[in-house]
Design an enzyme around this catalytic site. Structure first.
Site, mmCIF file in Angstrom:
data_model
loop_
_atom_site.group_PDB
_atom_site.id
_atom_site.type_symbol
_atom_site.label_atom_id
_atom_site.label_comp_id
_atom_site.label_asym_id
_atom_site.label_seq_id
_atom_site.Cartn_x
_atom_site.Cartn_y
_atom_site.Cartn_z
ATOM 1 N N HIS A 158 45.748 52.854 38.220
ATOM 2 C CA HIS A 158 45.200 52.838 39.700
ATOM 3 C C HIS A 158 44.714 54.337 40.075
ATOM 4 C CE1 HIS A 158 45.540 50.585 43.398
ATOM 5 N NE2 HIS A 158 44.526 51.339 43.644
ATOM 6 N N ARG A 180 41.884 44.703 42.861
ATOM 7 C CA ARG A 180 43.423 44.451 42.834
ATOM 8 C C ARG A 180 43.749 43.638 41.629
ATOM 9 N NH1 ARG A 180 43.351 48.557 45.486
ATOM 10 N NH2 ARG A 180 43.961 48.688 47.727
HETATM 11 C C1 GLV Z 1 42.595 52.219 46.202
HETATM 12 O O1 GLV Z 1 43.243 51.284 45.562
HETATM 13 C C2 GLV Z 1 41.966 52.113 47.513
HETATM 14 O O2 GLV Z 1 42.359 50.978 48.001
HETATM 15 O O3 GLV Z 1 41.310 52.979 48.156
#
Ligand code: GLV
Length: 312
Positions: free
Chosen positions: A275, A227
């Site tokens: 992401h 994150r």
């Molecule tokens: C993606 O970021 C997830 O949490 O699967």
């Protein structure tokens, strides 16, 4: 009794594919897509990714919230999250495998110095770099849960030395395990490549700061697919500028999408992905979700429940 219904709320996942995979295993389940809730009393489960704040309060008989991802921080970002409904994370073998694929892709690219070679090619410069000895290269994983444990195992099988760091003590075969803040310097000092897969919690927010980069060796490579808010951006940029970090691969960011004026976009030693390191897949995740829906309908506790106090 009306058929049980599931509410689906995600802008990044395909409701048709998820609905089909769930109904293949539980034909009596009605799948409704937010904001088309239908009769709210029928909804017993929610499958969500970054749902609108407060949306989960609309359903008086809600018994289960399933996060459509591994990291549950978007659920906890809802200030109106219902208090007593179990939240479960997705444990999808394909999501895990996808993350390992991303980690291996970038660890190998960093190990084989692809960013420097690409730069040399752009300048038509023959830049011989002798291949580093994999057996003497240490990859350190921050986060040794489902995702970190699987990636660590694959990296060890490729031939890397592998270390792991987690908040609480863990044991993973073939991995030198460290835990807690006190052992972070000892973990970092021997790593050539550090990979962060930590969840975002009160304990990990801004964890990777200037002090942490100071414990790395000069020229360490860094990957963050956990994150964005676990890393202090200014500290990473300073570490890149000083050469402490030779290259950073970033899939996650403090704010997403990352603002166009952020320094990461144009930094010559940053590789960015939007992401998309991994995702949940309907066919492989559906069995766990349906099993949990059946459990809560039968008055049993679901599996893979998130610890609300720990935040993951
Ligand atoms: C993606 O970021 C997830 O949490 O699967």
């Amino acid at each position: 009794m009306p058929a049980p219904a599931l509410i689906f709320a995600s802008n990044s996942d395909d409701p048709v594919a998820w609905g089909a995979a769930l109904r293949a295993l539980m034909p009596e389940l009605e799948v409704r897509v937010w904001p088309e809730t239908g009769r709210v009393e029928d909804v017993v489960a929610a499958l969500v990714w970054r749902h609108p704040d407060g949306a989960l309060n609309a359903f008086p008989n809600l018994k289960l919230v399933v996060n459509l991802g591994a990291g549950v921080d978007p659920i906890f970002a809802d200030p109106h999250l219902p208090r007593n409904i179990p939240i479960v994370r997705l444990v999808d073998p394909e999501l895990t495998r996808g993350m390992t694929e991303y980690v291996v892709l970038h660890v190998l690219a960093l190990h084989r110095r692809l960013p420097e070679l690409a730069e040399a090619q752009r300048a038509a410069r023959w830049h011989y770099i002798h291949p580093a000895d994999t057996r003497r290269t240490r990859v350190g994983l921050m986060g040794l849960g489902n995702l970190g444990g699987h990636a660590a195992d694959m990296l060890a099988r490729i031939g890397f030395q592998v270390s792991g760091w987690s908040r609480t003590p863990k044991q993973v075969a073939g991995v030198d395990c460290f835990h807690g803040r006190d052992q972070l310097p000892a973990f970092l000092k021997d790593c050539d490549i550090v990979v962060c897969l930590l969840p975002l919690t009160a304990a990990t927010e801004n964890l990777i700061d200037a002090g942490v980069f100071a414990h790395m060796r000069d020229g360490t490579a860094f990957v963050n697919a956990g994150r964005g808010r676990v890393v202090v951006d200014d500290a990473l940029l300073a570490a890149l500028d000083s050469g402490r970090v030779r290259h950073a691969v970033l899939d996650v960011f403090r704010d997403e999408p990352l603002p166009a004026d952020h320094r990461y976009w144009r930094h010559p030693r940053v590789t960015m992905t939007p992401h998309n390191a991994t995702a949940g897949y309907p066919e492989t995740a559906a069995p766990q979700i349906v099993d949990n829906i059946r459990r809560v309908l039968a008055g049993q506790a679901p599996v893979n429940v998130v610890d609300r106090a720990a935040g993951y």
